[in-house]
Write a protein that holds these residues in place. Structure first.
Motif, PDB file in Angstrom:
ATOM      1  N   UNK A   1       7.090   2.460 -17.960  1.00  0.00           N
ATOM      2  CA  UNK A   1       6.272   1.414 -17.356  1.00  0.00           C
ATOM      3  C   UNK A   1       5.157   2.010 -16.515  1.00  0.00           C
ATOM      4  N   UNK A   2       4.100   1.240 -16.361  1.00  0.00           N
ATOM      5  CA  UNK A   2       2.960   1.623 -15.520  1.00  0.00           C
ATOM      6  C   UNK A   2       2.934   0.682 -14.324  1.00  0.00           C
ATOM      7  N   UNK A   3       2.731   1.229 -13.142  1.00  0.00           N
ATOM      8  CA  UNK A   3       2.624   0.399 -11.951  1.00  0.00           C
ATOM      9  C   UNK A   3       1.568   0.988 -11.037  1.00  0.00           C
ATOM     10  N   UNK A   4       1.306   0.326  -9.931  1.00  0.00           N
ATOM     11  CA  UNK A   4       0.360   0.866  -8.959  1.00  0.00           C
ATOM     12  C   UNK A   4       0.641   0.266  -7.596  1.00  0.00           C
ATOM     13  N   UNK A   5       0.205   0.981  -6.579  1.00  0.00           N
ATOM     14  CA  UNK A   5       0.256   0.479  -5.220  1.00  0.00           C
ATOM     15  C   UNK A   5      -1.065  -0.191  -4.879  1.00  0.00           C
ATOM     16  N   UNK A   6      -1.034  -1.047  -3.862  1.00  0.00           N
ATOM     17  CA  UNK A   6      -2.256  -1.697  -3.381  1.00  0.00           C
ATOM     18  C   UNK A   6      -3.079  -0.720  -2.559  1.00  0.00           C
ATOM     19  N   UNK A   7      -4.370  -0.977  -2.416  1.00  0.00           N
ATOM     20  CA  UNK A   7      -5.179  -0.151  -1.514  1.00  0.00           C
ATOM     21  C   UNK A   7      -4.673  -0.262  -0.071  1.00  0.00           C
ATOM     22  N   UNK A   8      -5.046   0.681   0.749  1.00  0.00           N
ATOM     23  CA  UNK A   8      -4.644   0.682   2.152  1.00  0.00           C
ATOM     24  C   UNK A   8      -5.260  -0.506   2.889  1.00  0.00           C
ATOM     25  N   UNK A   9      -4.615  -0.962   3.951  1.00  0.00           N
ATOM     26  CA  UNK A   9      -5.204  -2.039   4.749  1.00  0.00           C
ATOM     27  C   UNK A   9      -6.617  -1.679   5.200  1.00  0.00           C
ATOM     28  N   UNK A  10      -7.511  -2.661   5.115  1.00  0.00           N
ATOM     29  CA  UNK A  10      -8.892  -2.451   5.522  1.00  0.00           C
ATOM     30  C   UNK A  10      -9.798  -1.918   4.441  1.00  0.00           C
TER      31      UNK A  10
ATOM     32  N   UNK B   1       0.805  -1.223   0.000  1.00  0.00           N
ATOM     33  CA  UNK B   1       0.000   0.000   0.000  1.00  0.00           C
ATOM     34  C   UNK B   1       0.836   1.270   0.000  1.00  0.00           C
ATOM     35  N   UNK B   2       2.161   1.150   0.140  1.00  0.00           N
ATOM     36  CA  UNK B   2       2.974   2.363   0.149  1.00  0.00           C
ATOM     37  C   UNK B   2       4.274   2.237  -0.640  1.00  0.00           C
TER      38      UNK B   2
END
Length: 541
Positions: A156-165, A71-72
Protein backbone atom coordinates in the motif's frame (compact mmCIF):
# COMPACT_ATOMS: atom_id res chain seq x y z
CA UNK A 1 10.64 12.42 -1.83
CA UNK A 2 8.26 14.42 -4.05
CA UNK A 3 6.02 17.00 -2.46
CA UNK A 4 2.31 16.26 -2.13
CA UNK A 5 0.62 16.16 -5.51
CA UNK A 6 3.82 15.61 -7.53
CA UNK A 7 4.43 12.42 -9.48
CA UNK A 8 7.68 10.49 -9.27
CA UNK A 9 8.76 7.30 -10.96
CA UNK A 10 12.24 5.85 -10.82
CA UNK A 11 13.48 3.85 -13.82
CA UNK A 12 14.87 1.30 -11.39
CA UNK A 13 11.54 0.37 -9.79
CA UNK A 14 8.00 -0.34 -11.01
CA UNK A 15 5.61 2.59 -11.07
CA UNK A 16 3.15 3.10 -8.22
CA UNK A 17 0.35 2.08 -10.54
CA UNK A 18 2.06 -1.20 -11.43
CA UNK A 19 2.78 -2.03 -7.81
CA UNK A 20 -0.45 -0.84 -6.22
CA UNK A 21 -3.03 -1.73 -8.84
CA UNK A 22 -1.37 -4.96 -9.86
CA UNK A 23 -0.82 -6.01 -6.27
CA UNK A 24 -4.36 -5.12 -5.26
CA UNK A 25 -5.76 -7.15 -8.13
CA UNK A 26 -3.66 -10.22 -7.47
CA UNK A 27 -3.96 -10.25 -3.70
CA UNK A 28 -1.31 -11.71 -1.42
CA UNK A 29 1.41 -13.98 -2.70
CA UNK A 30 3.40 -16.71 -1.05
CA UNK A 31 6.62 -15.29 0.36
CA UNK A 32 9.50 -16.92 -1.50
CA UNK A 33 12.20 -14.22 -1.46
CA UNK A 34 13.27 -14.58 2.13
CA UNK A 35 12.10 -12.87 5.33
CA UNK A 36 10.26 -9.59 5.30
CA UNK A 37 12.54 -8.06 7.92
CA UNK A 38 14.70 -9.39 10.71
CA UNK A 39 12.31 -9.12 13.63
CA UNK A 40 13.98 -11.47 16.04
CA UNK A 41 13.63 -15.18 16.81
CA UNK A 42 10.42 -14.89 18.82
CA UNK A 43 8.63 -13.05 16.03
CA UNK A 44 9.72 -15.48 13.33
CA UNK A 45 9.24 -18.65 15.29
CA UNK A 46 5.52 -18.99 14.79
CA UNK A 47 2.65 -17.13 13.21
CA UNK A 48 -0.18 -18.75 15.13
CA UNK A 49 -0.87 -19.53 18.73
CA UNK A 50 -3.70 -21.43 20.30
CA UNK A 51 -6.14 -23.82 18.67
CA UNK A 52 -6.23 -24.54 14.97
CA UNK A 53 -4.08 -25.91 12.18
CA UNK A 54 -1.29 -23.85 10.60
CA UNK A 55 -2.34 -21.22 8.08
CA UNK A 56 -2.65 -22.85 4.68
CA UNK A 57 -4.46 -20.29 2.51
CA UNK A 58 -3.94 -16.71 1.41
CA UNK A 59 -4.81 -14.63 4.46
CA UNK A 60 -4.64 -11.23 2.71
CA UNK A 61 -7.70 -11.64 0.49
CA UNK A 62 -9.15 -8.37 1.85
CA UNK A 63 -6.12 -6.26 0.96
CA UNK A 64 -4.56 -3.41 2.90
CA UNK A 65 -5.52 0.14 3.77
CA UNK A 66 -4.30 3.23 5.58
CA UNK A 67 -6.04 6.24 7.04
CA UNK A 68 -6.29 9.13 9.49
CA UNK A 69 -3.04 10.84 8.44
CA UNK A 70 -1.68 13.72 10.44
CA UNK A 71 1.72 15.39 10.13
CA UNK A 72 3.60 12.68 12.02
CA UNK A 73 1.50 9.50 12.01
CA UNK A 74 -0.89 7.29 10.06
CA UNK A 75 -2.99 4.16 10.62
CA UNK A 76 -2.15 0.97 8.72
CA UNK A 77 -4.82 -1.71 8.37
CA UNK A 78 -5.41 -5.23 7.18
CA UNK A 79 -7.81 -8.04 8.06
CA UNK A 80 -6.95 -11.72 7.75
CA UNK A 81 -9.42 -13.97 5.94
CA UNK A 82 -8.35 -17.11 4.05
CA UNK A 83 -12.09 -17.85 3.63
CA UNK A 84 -13.59 -14.35 3.47
CA UNK A 85 -17.23 -15.42 3.00
CA UNK A 86 -17.34 -17.76 5.98
CA UNK A 87 -20.76 -17.50 7.63
CA UNK A 88 -19.33 -17.03 11.12
CA UNK A 89 -17.61 -13.82 9.97
CA UNK A 90 -14.20 -15.05 11.11
CA UNK A 91 -12.77 -15.55 7.64
CA UNK A 92 -11.96 -19.23 8.03
CA UNK A 93 -9.63 -18.74 10.99
CA UNK A 94 -11.87 -20.11 13.71
CA UNK A 95 -10.61 -18.97 17.11
CA UNK A 96 -6.89 -18.49 17.47
CA UNK A 97 -4.32 -15.76 17.96
CA UNK A 98 -2.37 -14.80 14.85
CA UNK A 99 0.85 -12.81 14.69
CA UNK A 100 1.29 -10.33 11.85
CA UNK A 101 4.47 -8.48 10.93
CA UNK A 102 4.37 -5.06 9.27
CA UNK A 103 6.81 -2.56 7.88
CA UNK A 104 6.78 0.98 6.50
CA UNK A 105 9.37 2.23 4.02
CA UNK A 106 10.24 5.32 2.01
CA UNK A 107 10.46 3.35 -1.24
CA UNK A 108 8.37 0.77 -3.06
CA UNK A 109 11.05 -1.92 -2.78
CA UNK A 110 11.46 -1.50 0.98
CA UNK A 111 15.18 -0.79 0.81
CA UNK A 112 14.72 2.11 3.26
CA UNK A 113 12.49 0.79 6.03
CA UNK A 114 11.72 3.44 8.67
CA UNK A 115 9.32 1.54 10.96
CA UNK A 116 8.51 -2.11 11.56
CA UNK A 117 6.71 -4.13 14.18
CA UNK A 118 4.55 -7.10 15.15
CA UNK A 119 0.86 -7.18 16.04
CA UNK A 120 -1.34 -9.98 17.29
CA UNK A 121 -4.97 -10.30 16.27
CA UNK A 122 -7.71 -12.78 17.08
CA UNK A 123 -11.40 -13.58 16.73
CA UNK A 124 -12.35 -10.87 19.22
CA UNK A 125 -10.93 -8.30 16.77
CA UNK A 126 -12.45 -10.02 13.73
CA UNK A 127 -8.82 -10.72 12.72
CA UNK A 128 -8.37 -7.05 11.90
CA UNK A 129 -5.04 -5.31 12.45
CA UNK A 130 -4.80 -1.59 13.24
CA UNK A 131 -1.30 -0.15 13.51
CA UNK A 132 -0.82 3.49 14.53
CA UNK A 133 2.63 4.42 13.24
CA UNK A 134 4.06 7.61 14.76
CA UNK A 135 7.31 9.54 14.52
CA UNK A 136 7.08 10.02 10.76
CA UNK A 137 8.19 12.98 8.66
CA UNK A 138 5.50 15.48 7.64
CA UNK A 139 4.37 15.66 4.02
CA UNK A 140 6.07 12.38 3.12
CA UNK A 141 5.05 9.46 0.96
CA UNK A 142 5.50 5.96 2.40
CA UNK A 143 4.87 2.36 1.37
CA UNK A 144 3.75 -0.44 3.69
CA UNK A 145 3.01 -4.16 3.75
CA UNK A 146 2.23 -7.03 6.10
CA UNK A 147 3.39 -10.63 6.44
CA UNK A 148 1.66 -13.54 8.12
CA UNK A 149 3.40 -16.89 7.97
CA UNK A 150 4.59 -17.43 4.42
CA UNK A 151 2.13 -14.91 2.95
CA UNK A 152 3.05 -11.37 1.98
CA UNK A 153 0.34 -8.74 1.54
CA UNK A 154 -0.01 -6.36 -1.40
CA UNK A 155 1.91 -3.11 -0.98
CA UNK A 156 0.00 0.00 0.00
CA UNK A 157 0.94 3.64 -0.52
CA UNK A 158 0.23 6.24 2.14
CA UNK A 159 1.41 9.68 3.18
CA UNK A 160 1.51 12.03 6.11
CA UNK A 161 -0.02 15.51 6.09
CA UNK A 162 2.18 18.60 5.82
CA UNK A 163 3.37 20.17 9.06
CA UNK A 164 1.11 22.67 10.83
CA UNK A 165 1.36 26.10 9.23
CA UNK A 166 2.55 24.76 5.88
CA UNK A 167 0.39 25.55 2.85
CA UNK A 168 2.42 23.30 0.55
CA UNK A 169 2.08 22.86 -3.17
CA UNK A 170 -1.52 21.64 -3.10
CA UNK A 171 -3.12 18.22 -2.97
CA UNK A 172 -5.40 15.88 -4.91
CA UNK A 173 -8.36 14.58 -2.92
CA UNK A 174 -11.07 12.25 -4.24
CA UNK A 175 -14.34 11.46 -2.52
CA UNK A 176 -16.91 8.74 -3.07
CA UNK A 177 -20.07 7.20 -1.64
CA UNK A 178 -22.73 4.53 -2.10
CA UNK A 179 -21.37 1.26 -3.47
CA UNK A 180 -24.17 -1.32 -3.68
CA UNK A 181 -22.39 -4.60 -4.50
CA UNK A 182 -25.40 -6.12 -6.25
CA UNK A 183 -26.05 -3.13 -8.51
CA UNK A 184 -22.79 -3.21 -10.41
CA UNK A 185 -19.06 -3.51 -10.65
CA UNK A 186 -16.78 -1.18 -8.72
CA UNK A 187 -15.01 0.13 -11.83
CA UNK A 188 -15.18 3.70 -10.54
CA UNK A 189 -13.03 2.71 -7.55
CA UNK A 190 -10.41 1.41 -9.98
CA UNK A 191 -10.37 4.72 -11.87
CA UNK A 192 -10.18 6.63 -8.60
CA UNK A 193 -7.06 4.60 -7.76
CA UNK A 194 -5.55 5.33 -11.18
CA UNK A 195 -5.91 9.07 -10.44
CA UNK A 196 -3.41 8.52 -7.58
CA UNK A 197 -4.92 10.99 -5.09
CA UNK A 198 -3.11 12.08 -1.94
CA UNK A 199 -6.22 11.43 0.16
CA UNK A 200 -9.60 9.71 -0.27
CA UNK A 201 -12.78 10.57 1.62
CA UNK A 202 -15.56 8.01 1.82
CA UNK A 203 -18.85 9.61 2.85
CA UNK A 204 -20.95 6.58 3.64
CA UNK A 205 -22.88 3.57 2.35
CA UNK A 206 -19.66 1.61 2.04
CA UNK A 207 -21.77 -1.54 2.33
CA UNK A 208 -25.50 -2.22 2.04
CA UNK A 209 -27.33 -4.25 4.63
CA UNK A 210 -30.00 -5.90 2.47
CA UNK A 211 -30.53 -9.60 1.93
CA UNK A 212 -29.96 -10.79 -1.66
CA UNK A 213 -32.26 -9.27 -4.31
CA UNK A 214 -34.36 -7.21 -1.91
CA UNK A 215 -32.94 -3.96 -3.35
CA UNK A 216 -32.93 -4.31 -7.13
CA UNK A 217 -31.55 -1.61 -9.43
CA UNK A 218 -33.50 -0.47 -12.52
CA UNK A 219 -30.96 -2.38 -14.63
CA UNK A 220 -31.22 -5.55 -12.58
CA UNK A 221 -28.71 -6.91 -10.10
CA UNK A 222 -25.52 -8.33 -11.58
CA UNK A 223 -24.19 -10.13 -8.50
CA UNK A 224 -25.63 -11.26 -5.18
CA UNK A 225 -25.06 -10.47 -1.57
CA UNK A 226 -24.01 -13.41 0.55
CA UNK A 227 -25.98 -14.04 3.71
CA UNK A 228 -29.19 -12.57 5.17
CA UNK A 229 -29.89 -8.93 5.96
CA UNK A 230 -27.11 -7.87 8.30
CA UNK A 231 -28.08 -7.85 11.95
CA UNK A 232 -25.54 -9.94 13.85
CA UNK A 233 -21.83 -9.22 14.18
CA UNK A 234 -21.10 -12.28 12.02
CA UNK A 235 -23.46 -10.93 9.32
CA UNK A 236 -21.74 -7.53 9.20
CA UNK A 237 -18.27 -9.06 9.22
CA UNK A 238 -19.19 -11.36 6.34
CA UNK A 239 -20.70 -8.47 4.34
CA UNK A 240 -17.63 -6.26 4.72
CA UNK A 241 -15.45 -9.17 3.67
CA UNK A 242 -17.57 -9.75 0.58
CA UNK A 243 -17.19 -6.12 -0.49
CA UNK A 244 -13.44 -6.20 0.15
CA UNK A 245 -13.04 -9.22 -2.13
CA UNK A 246 -13.59 -6.77 -5.00
CA UNK A 247 -10.17 -6.00 -6.50
CA UNK A 248 -11.19 -2.47 -7.59
CA UNK A 249 -12.15 -1.51 -4.05
CA UNK A 250 -8.90 -2.97 -2.73
CA UNK A 251 -6.97 -0.89 -5.28
CA UNK A 252 -8.64 2.31 -4.09
CA UNK A 253 -7.72 1.51 -0.50
CA UNK A 254 -4.12 0.69 -1.37
CA UNK A 255 -3.39 3.88 -3.31
CA UNK A 256 -3.83 6.52 -0.57
CA UNK A 257 -4.92 7.09 3.04
CA UNK A 258 -8.67 7.33 3.66
CA UNK A 259 -10.91 9.39 5.93
CA UNK A 260 -14.27 7.68 6.46
CA UNK A 261 -17.70 8.32 7.93
CA UNK A 262 -20.70 5.97 7.69
CA UNK A 263 -24.20 6.86 6.54
CA UNK A 264 -27.31 4.73 6.99
CA UNK A 265 -26.69 1.45 5.13
CA UNK A 266 -23.76 0.52 7.34
CA UNK A 267 -26.56 -0.09 9.90
CA UNK A 268 -30.11 0.11 8.50
CA UNK A 269 -31.71 2.20 5.76
CA UNK A 270 -32.64 5.74 6.92
CA UNK A 271 -32.03 5.03 10.60
CA UNK A 272 -31.93 8.11 12.82
CA UNK A 273 -30.53 8.16 16.35
CA UNK A 274 -32.21 5.35 18.24
CA UNK A 275 -34.97 5.02 15.61
CA UNK A 276 -34.85 2.32 12.95
CA UNK A 277 -36.31 2.59 9.48
CA UNK A 278 -39.72 0.94 9.88
CA UNK A 279 -41.17 1.39 13.38
CA UNK A 280 -44.26 -0.57 12.30
CA UNK A 281 -41.99 -3.65 12.24
CA UNK A 282 -40.67 -3.97 15.80
CA UNK A 283 -36.92 -4.24 16.25
CA UNK A 284 -36.58 -4.63 20.03
CA UNK A 285 -32.86 -5.32 19.63
CA UNK A 286 -32.07 -2.40 17.34
CA UNK A 287 -29.40 -0.95 19.64
CA UNK A 288 -27.73 -4.35 19.76
CA UNK A 289 -27.81 -4.39 15.96
CA UNK A 290 -26.32 -0.89 15.89
CA UNK A 291 -23.56 -2.01 18.25
CA UNK A 292 -22.77 -4.93 15.94
CA UNK A 293 -22.68 -2.62 12.95
CA UNK A 294 -20.37 -0.09 14.62
CA UNK A 295 -18.02 -2.81 15.83
CA UNK A 296 -17.74 -4.26 12.33
CA UNK A 297 -17.30 -0.78 10.85
CA UNK A 298 -14.37 -0.10 13.15
CA UNK A 299 -12.84 -3.49 12.44
CA UNK A 300 -12.95 -2.91 8.70
CA UNK A 301 -11.80 0.71 8.49
CA UNK A 302 -8.36 2.31 9.06
CA UNK A 303 -9.47 4.20 12.17
CA UNK A 304 -7.57 5.13 15.31
CA UNK A 305 -7.99 3.42 18.67
CA UNK A 306 -9.83 6.48 19.96
CA UNK A 307 -12.59 5.73 17.43
CA UNK A 308 -13.24 2.26 18.87
CA UNK A 309 -17.00 1.96 19.56
CA UNK A 310 -18.48 1.58 23.00
CA UNK A 311 -21.52 -0.58 22.60
CA UNK A 312 -24.06 1.19 20.38
CA UNK A 313 -22.04 4.44 20.28
CA UNK A 314 -19.01 5.44 18.23
CA UNK A 315 -17.28 8.83 18.15
CA UNK A 316 -16.48 9.62 14.53
CA UNK A 317 -16.78 13.38 14.17
CA UNK A 318 -13.31 14.86 14.05
CA UNK A 319 -11.08 17.38 12.27
CA UNK A 320 -8.04 16.27 10.28
CA UNK A 321 -5.69 19.06 9.19
CA UNK A 322 -3.67 19.02 5.97
CA UNK A 323 -1.09 21.62 7.00
CA UNK A 324 -2.70 25.04 6.85
CA UNK A 325 -4.21 24.30 3.44
CA UNK A 326 -7.30 22.31 4.49
CA UNK A 327 -9.24 21.37 7.58
CA UNK A 328 -11.33 18.26 6.91
CA UNK A 329 -14.26 18.31 9.35
CA UNK A 330 -15.75 14.81 9.24
CA UNK A 331 -19.35 14.79 10.51
CA UNK A 332 -21.82 12.17 11.74
CA UNK A 333 -25.36 13.06 10.63
CA UNK A 334 -26.99 9.75 11.67
CA UNK A 335 -26.13 8.87 15.23
CA UNK A 336 -27.26 12.06 16.96
CA UNK A 337 -30.10 13.30 14.76
CA UNK A 338 -33.76 13.62 15.64
CA UNK A 339 -36.02 11.17 13.85
CA UNK A 340 -37.07 12.29 10.39
CA UNK A 341 -40.13 14.55 10.49
CA UNK A 342 -43.52 13.63 9.03
CA UNK A 343 -42.65 9.92 8.72
CA UNK A 344 -39.71 10.55 6.39
CA UNK A 345 -39.79 10.80 2.59
CA UNK A 346 -40.40 13.90 0.47
CA UNK A 347 -42.95 16.08 2.26
CA UNK A 348 -44.27 19.56 2.81
CA UNK A 349 -43.82 19.46 6.56
CA UNK A 350 -44.09 22.23 9.14
CA UNK A 351 -42.05 20.25 11.67
CA UNK A 352 -39.02 20.35 9.36
CA UNK A 353 -38.59 24.09 10.03
CA UNK A 354 -38.73 23.70 13.83
CA UNK A 355 -35.47 25.40 14.93
CA UNK A 356 -35.07 22.93 17.78
CA UNK A 357 -34.65 19.97 15.42
CA UNK A 358 -31.09 18.76 14.94
CA UNK A 359 -29.25 16.53 12.49
CA UNK A 360 -25.92 16.73 14.33
CA UNK A 361 -26.95 16.71 17.98
CA UNK A 362 -26.11 19.61 20.29
CA UNK A 363 -22.63 18.41 21.30
CA UNK A 364 -21.41 17.86 17.73
CA UNK A 365 -22.87 21.20 16.67
CA UNK A 366 -21.01 23.04 19.44
CA UNK A 367 -17.83 21.21 18.50
CA UNK A 368 -18.15 22.16 14.82
CA UNK A 369 -18.90 25.82 15.54
CA UNK A 370 -15.85 25.86 17.79
CA UNK A 371 -13.73 24.39 14.99
CA UNK A 372 -14.93 27.19 12.71
CA UNK A 373 -13.89 29.84 15.24
CA UNK A 374 -10.43 28.30 15.68
CA UNK A 375 -9.74 27.60 12.02
CA UNK A 376 -6.92 29.40 10.22
CA UNK A 377 -6.98 27.04 7.24
CA UNK A 378 -7.25 28.27 3.67
CA UNK A 379 -10.13 25.81 3.06
CA UNK A 380 -12.60 24.26 5.52
CA UNK A 381 -14.20 21.15 4.00
CA UNK A 382 -17.11 19.39 5.69
CA UNK A 383 -17.16 15.68 4.88
CA UNK A 384 -20.72 14.55 5.56
CA UNK A 385 -23.48 12.34 4.30
CA UNK A 386 -26.71 13.98 3.11
CA UNK A 387 -27.81 16.83 0.80
CA UNK A 388 -27.05 20.19 2.44
CA UNK A 389 -28.47 22.79 0.03
CA UNK A 390 -32.17 23.51 -0.20
CA UNK A 391 -33.80 21.38 -2.89
CA UNK A 392 -37.51 21.40 -3.68
CA UNK A 393 -39.29 19.02 -6.05
CA UNK A 394 -42.12 19.72 -8.49
CA UNK A 395 -44.77 19.46 -5.76
CA UNK A 396 -42.98 21.83 -3.42
CA UNK A 397 -41.80 19.04 -1.11
CA UNK A 398 -38.31 18.58 0.37
CA UNK A 399 -36.47 15.51 1.65
CA UNK A 400 -37.00 14.80 5.33
CA UNK A 401 -33.80 12.72 5.37
CA UNK A 402 -31.58 15.64 4.21
CA UNK A 403 -30.68 18.97 5.85
CA UNK A 404 -33.97 20.36 4.47
CA UNK A 405 -35.65 18.24 7.13
CA UNK A 406 -33.52 19.92 9.81
CA UNK A 407 -33.55 23.54 8.67
CA UNK A 408 -32.59 24.91 12.09
CA UNK A 409 -29.41 22.82 12.04
CA UNK A 410 -28.51 24.04 8.56
CA UNK A 411 -29.10 27.66 9.50
CA UNK A 412 -26.98 27.43 12.64
CA UNK A 413 -24.07 25.72 10.85
CA UNK A 414 -24.02 28.05 7.84
CA UNK A 415 -24.52 31.15 9.98
CA UNK A 416 -21.77 29.83 12.24
CA UNK A 417 -19.16 29.69 9.50
CA UNK A 418 -20.14 33.18 8.34
CA UNK A 419 -19.89 34.57 11.88
CA UNK A 420 -16.52 32.89 12.41
CA UNK A 421 -15.13 34.34 9.20
CA UNK A 422 -14.32 30.96 7.71
CA UNK A 423 -12.34 31.83 4.61
CA UNK A 424 -13.61 29.14 2.23
CA UNK A 425 -16.36 26.77 3.45
CA UNK A 426 -17.10 23.81 1.16
CA UNK A 427 -19.55 21.01 1.98
CA UNK A 428 -18.82 17.53 0.56
CA UNK A 429 -21.79 15.19 0.30
CA UNK A 430 -22.74 11.65 -0.69
CA UNK A 431 -25.98 9.63 -0.32
CA UNK A 432 -28.12 10.72 -3.28
CA UNK A 433 -26.58 8.63 -6.13
CA UNK A 434 -26.26 11.71 -8.35
CA UNK A 435 -23.59 14.33 -9.02
CA UNK A 436 -24.57 17.86 -8.01
CA UNK A 437 -22.78 21.22 -7.72
CA UNK A 438 -24.59 23.73 -5.50
CA UNK A 439 -24.14 27.28 -4.33
CA UNK A 440 -25.17 27.74 -0.70
CA UNK A 441 -27.27 30.81 0.03
CA UNK A 442 -27.90 32.90 3.10
CA UNK A 443 -31.60 32.86 2.18
CA UNK A 444 -32.80 30.40 -0.45
CA UNK A 445 -36.13 32.24 -0.76
CA UNK A 446 -34.34 35.34 -2.06
CA UNK A 447 -32.64 34.89 -5.46
CA UNK A 448 -30.44 37.91 -4.73
CA UNK A 449 -29.28 36.56 -1.37
CA UNK A 450 -25.47 36.28 -1.13
CA UNK A 451 -23.67 33.01 -1.77
CA UNK A 452 -22.01 31.97 1.51
CA UNK A 453 -20.53 28.59 0.59
CA UNK A 454 -20.38 25.77 -1.90
CA UNK A 455 -21.51 22.15 -1.95
CA UNK A 456 -20.04 19.34 -4.06
CA UNK A 457 -22.09 16.14 -4.15
CA UNK A 458 -20.70 12.86 -5.44
CA UNK A 459 -22.76 10.32 -7.31
CA UNK A 460 -22.70 6.66 -6.29
CA UNK A 461 -20.06 4.12 -7.20
CA UNK A 462 -22.82 1.69 -8.30
CA UNK A 463 -26.05 2.33 -6.38
CA UNK A 464 -28.98 2.81 -8.73
CA UNK A 465 -27.45 0.92 -11.64
CA UNK A 466 -26.09 2.46 -14.81
CA UNK A 467 -27.95 5.76 -14.68
CA UNK A 468 -28.06 7.92 -17.82
CA UNK A 469 -26.46 11.01 -19.25
CA UNK A 470 -28.54 14.10 -20.00
CA UNK A 471 -28.22 17.84 -20.47
CA UNK A 472 -28.06 19.24 -16.92
CA UNK A 473 -29.35 22.64 -18.00
CA UNK A 474 -32.63 21.08 -19.12
CA UNK A 475 -33.32 19.24 -15.89
CA UNK A 476 -36.26 20.66 -13.90
CA UNK A 477 -34.30 20.43 -10.63
CA UNK A 478 -32.01 23.20 -11.86
CA UNK A 479 -34.92 25.31 -13.03
CA UNK A 480 -36.73 24.98 -9.69
CA UNK A 481 -33.54 25.50 -7.69
CA UNK A 482 -31.40 28.15 -9.42
CA UNK A 483 -28.59 27.81 -6.88
CA UNK A 484 -28.01 24.27 -8.21
CA UNK A 485 -25.58 24.57 -11.11
CA UNK A 486 -25.02 20.97 -12.19
CA UNK A 487 -26.62 17.54 -12.03
CA UNK A 488 -25.64 14.20 -13.59
CA UNK A 489 -27.33 10.86 -13.00
CA UNK A 490 -24.30 8.73 -13.83
CA UNK A 491 -22.14 6.64 -11.56
CA UNK A 492 -18.71 7.87 -10.48
CA UNK A 493 -16.83 9.99 -7.94
CA UNK A 494 -15.44 13.51 -7.54
CA UNK A 495 -11.75 14.35 -7.92
CA UNK A 496 -10.56 17.65 -6.50
CA UNK A 497 -7.32 19.58 -6.94
CA UNK A 498 -6.89 21.85 -3.91
CA UNK A 499 -4.39 24.70 -4.00
CA UNK A 500 -3.97 27.94 -2.12
CA UNK A 501 -5.87 29.77 -4.89
CA UNK A 502 -8.73 27.44 -5.79
CA UNK A 503 -10.50 24.11 -5.52
CA UNK A 504 -11.08 22.45 -8.87
CA UNK A 505 -13.76 19.74 -8.82
CA UNK A 506 -13.90 17.17 -11.63
CA UNK A 507 -17.12 15.15 -11.74
CA UNK A 508 -15.87 11.76 -12.97
CA UNK A 509 -18.35 9.33 -14.53
CA UNK A 510 -18.56 5.86 -16.05
CA UNK A 511 -21.28 5.10 -18.61
CA UNK A 512 -22.20 1.70 -17.16
CA UNK A 513 -21.63 -0.51 -14.12
CA UNK A 514 -23.55 -3.63 -15.10
CA UNK A 515 -20.45 -4.88 -16.88
CA UNK A 516 -16.86 -4.48 -15.71
CA UNK A 517 -14.28 -2.27 -17.39
CA UNK A 518 -16.18 0.90 -18.30
CA UNK A 519 -13.89 3.82 -19.25
CA UNK A 520 -13.98 6.99 -17.17
CA UNK A 521 -14.38 10.60 -18.27
CA UNK A 522 -14.87 13.98 -16.65
CA UNK A 523 -18.49 15.01 -17.17
CA UNK A 524 -18.02 18.57 -15.89
CA UNK A 525 -15.49 20.65 -13.97
CA UNK A 526 -16.00 23.62 -11.66
CA UNK A 527 -13.65 25.96 -9.84
CA UNK A 528 -14.18 27.57 -6.44
CA UNK A 529 -11.84 30.56 -6.12
CA UNK A 530 -10.24 31.63 -2.86
CA UNK A 531 -12.53 34.03 -0.97
CA UNK A 532 -15.20 33.74 -3.68
CA UNK A 533 -17.81 31.14 -2.68
CA UNK A 534 -19.72 29.73 -5.60
CA UNK A 535 -19.00 27.89 -8.81
CA UNK A 536 -17.37 28.74 -12.12
CA UNK A 537 -17.63 26.04 -14.78
CA UNK A 538 -14.38 25.35 -16.63
CA UNK A 539 -13.32 23.05 -19.45
CA UNK A 540 -12.98 19.41 -18.30
CA UNK A 541 -9.58 17.80 -18.56
Amino acid sequence: MPASGEKHTSPLVPSRRQVLLGGAALGATALTAGPLVALGPSARATTTRGAGAPLRGDVFTLGVASGEPDHHSVVLWTRLAPDPLAEDGLGGLGRRAVTVEWELARDERFRHVVRRGVETTDAEAGYAVHVEVAGLAPGWEYHYRFRCGRFLSPTGRTRTAPAPGVLGGGMVMAFASCAQYEHGYFTAYRHLAEDEPDLVLHLGDYIYEYQPNSYVSPDGNVRDHRGPETETLANYRQRYAQYRTDADLRAAHAVAPWLVVPDDHEVDNNWAGDAYEKPEIPQPRFLERRANAFRAYYENMPLRRRNRPRGAHIRLYRTVAWGSLVNFHMLDTRQYRDDQACDDGWKICEDAVDPARTITGDEQERWLLGQFRRSRARWDLLGQQVFFAHRVNDSGAVSMDAWDGYRGSRDRISEGWVAAGVRNPVVLTGDVHTHWANELKADYADPDSPVIGTELVTSSITSGGNGADSDPAEHPDLQRNPHIKFRSNQRGYVRTHISRDEVRADFRVVDYVTEPGAPVRTRASFVIADRHPGLTEVTPR
